[in-house]
Every structure is written in C-alpha cells, then in structure tokens.
Design an enzyme around this catalytic site. Structure first.
Site: not given
Length: 331
Positions: A10, A12, A38, A99, A128, A158, A228, A235, A308
């Site tokens: 991916g 990131v 993948s 988190r 982010c 993104s 956005r 960002h 970001n």
C-alpha cells in the site's frame, strides 16, 4: 532483528519501506505481508528482493518477528496485531484501532517519546492531522501553557487513500466521485469520515481526543473543523491557540525553530509561509503565519503544513521504531 511490514504494498507501506532505507534501518530479515491480491509480488529492500506473503497466522508464527509495522486498516489491525504480539512482536500500528485504549501508547517521538516506556506490545501511530499539530502545540504548552485550541484543517485527498486521489484525478476529467460523497475537484468538503450524533465527524473527534492524550492534557478545551480540499498531498492546518501566559512573537518563532523537526517559514515581506507544494516528501513539520489573535488576552494564530503520508504516517512509525531500538540499546 526481524521486521515485518503489514500492508507492504500500500501507499503508506511503501513509504515505510522507503524511510527504513533512507534511515539505514537494517534487519536480518524483512517479512512483507499483504492481502491475497498482492501476495506474490516482489519488493526490493536494500537491494534484496522479498516476496510478499499472504497475511495469515500460519505465515507469522514461526518467523520470530521482533517488530511489526502495520498499515492495513483498522479491521486488519484488530485481528492481526494481537496475533503478532502473541508471538513476541512489538506492533506499531497506523490505524485508529487502538488509539483510544488507555494502556496503548499514542506517540509522536518529538513530543512524548517517554510514553514508549509504558509496558505495551502495541503502540499506536496517531492520526495524520494530529501528528503535525502537536509539534508546535508541545512547544507552546511547555513554555506558555495552553488554555484552548481551535483547529481548522485543509486536508489532502491522499488522506482518503488511493480512491481519494483517484476522485480528484477523475474529477478534473469530469468523472463523478466514487470515494467522496460530493465532487472534490473545484470544491471543498467540510466532512472527513462519518458524522457523529453531536454533529462532529470522527476525524474531528480523533483530533480532539488524540491531542489531549499525546500532550497529557485530558481536560484541554479543543474544538475542530476538518475539511477535505482538492490538493493531492500534504495537510494544512490553521490553529488558533489561547495561552495562559503572555508571549513575544519573535521569541515564539525562536521557540519553534529550536524544536526538533519543526521548521519556521514565516517572512511576510517575501510572501513566505508553509504551503503543501513545498512540503511533499518531507519529514519535517512547517509552521508560519505566526501572529497574535487580538480577540482574546493571550491569543496566537499559526499555520501548519506537513506531508500526511510521510510525517503523518510512515515516517512517524519508523521514528517510533528508532526510539524503541534506542531504548533497547540502553537496557
């Protein structure tokens, strides 16, 4: 040392691999995991080819993985992070899955690396938009004390993944959006993530909660509006801060400039201030438009920009790994 990267193919995941090489973080073995789509792809790390494996417990249990860097979404993290941890790995997770758990450190190394000393097999990488905000806020809170924070963000497509980027690309061609609920080209959307019952979005809630947790200020008054915008990467954030104590603007600029990975871009005589176009593929956080807010006693306005996908995700995860390795060397 064995390192696993979950979600290795991916956007990131690829940044994590890139930053590991840039920072010369080598391992005896790199193990790359992804979905069935993948699996079988070949990825080069330090000029050695690695075959991406299917993310499955049978492919994990015998590898003696020390650290696992996750970037595969919250659903995958909730399932597989505990599995990696059960086999002895420390997990650094980019999703929102852990988190808000009290026992899980939520870490931006420049700000609260001491939280990495907490006994946890899972470490959460913040959102982010939160990551870039807390660098200047840490400076202000330590020196002047923060009384209140108002966030207004301008977030790149993104941040919504590949489909978000495609919506902007397609929108330029007049093609209807598939990711966003409205067209993003030539538009701004004052909605990031789902709405909650109180009218805030999940993204706004994340910023509020995570800022409090990272700064160790559980009762800090914060409000946020996240938007956005039709920008591909980086960002931007307008942050209004009410402080407990008075300050000198030029001293604040010096305070920011002396903080790790925080770069001041603030010269209005030359029209210099942070902009996304200048921050792509950078690991630092950029701050400018530093000025008083005269509507309150000790008010301050700042404008903050960062990549970001790098600082807001992949780089911060690798920085956490670096701190863990430093701590291990000290023991």
């Amino acid at each position: 040392m064995n390192i696993a990267i979950v979600g290795a193919t991916g956007k990131v995941g690829q940044i994590i691999i890139k930053v590991l090489q840039e920072r010369n973080i080598k391992a005896d073995n790199f193990y790359l995991f992804a979905s069935k789509k993948s699996a079988g792809k070949v990825v080069s790390i330090f000029n050695k080819d690695y075959v991406v494996e299917l993310l499955d417990e049978k492919n994990i249990k015998n590898k003696k993985i020390d650290y696992a860097l996750f970037s595969a979404g919250g659903t995958i993290s909730r399932i597989f992070a505990p599995i990696f941890a059960s086999y002895g790995a420390i997990v650094i997770d980019n999703s929102s899955a852990f988190r808000q758990e009290k026992t899980v450190p939520l870490v931006v190394p420049e700000v609260n690396k001491e939280d990495l000393l907490l006994p946890s097999k899972v470490i959460a990488n913040p959102n982010c938009s939160t990551i870039q905000a807390v660098l200047p806020l840490k400076v202000l809170d330590e020196k002047y004390g923060i009384k209140r924070v108002v966030y207004s963000t301008y977030q790149a497509v993104s941040g919504a993944g590949q489909r978000g980027t495609e919506d902007l690309e397609n929108g330029i061609k007049g093609i209807a959006p598939k990711k966003f609920v409205h067209p993003i080209f030539n538009n701004v959307l004052p909605q990031i993530d789902d709405f909650l019952d109180d009218g805030y979005t999940k993204e706004e809630q994340k910023m509020i909660f995570e800022t409090r947790k990272i700064l160790h200020r559980p009762d800090l008054p914060i409000t946020a509006t996240t938007v956005r915008v039709p920008v591909f990467d980086c960002h931007s954030e307008s942050i209004n801060v009410e402080l407990e104590n008075d300050f000198d603007i030029e001293q604040v600029k010096r305070d920011f400039a002396s903080f790790e990975n925080l770069i001041v871009v603030d010269d209005i005589s030359k029209n210099l201030y942070p902009m996304p176009i200048n921050c792509v593929d950078r690991d630092e956080v950029f701050v400018g438009r530093i000025r008083r807010d005269y509507s309150v006693k000790y008010g301050l306005n700042i404008f903050v920009v960062a990549d970001n996908i790098r600082k807001g995700a992949g780089t911060n995860a690798v920085q956490i790994l670096q701190e863990l390795l430093k701590n291990k060397e000290k023991l």
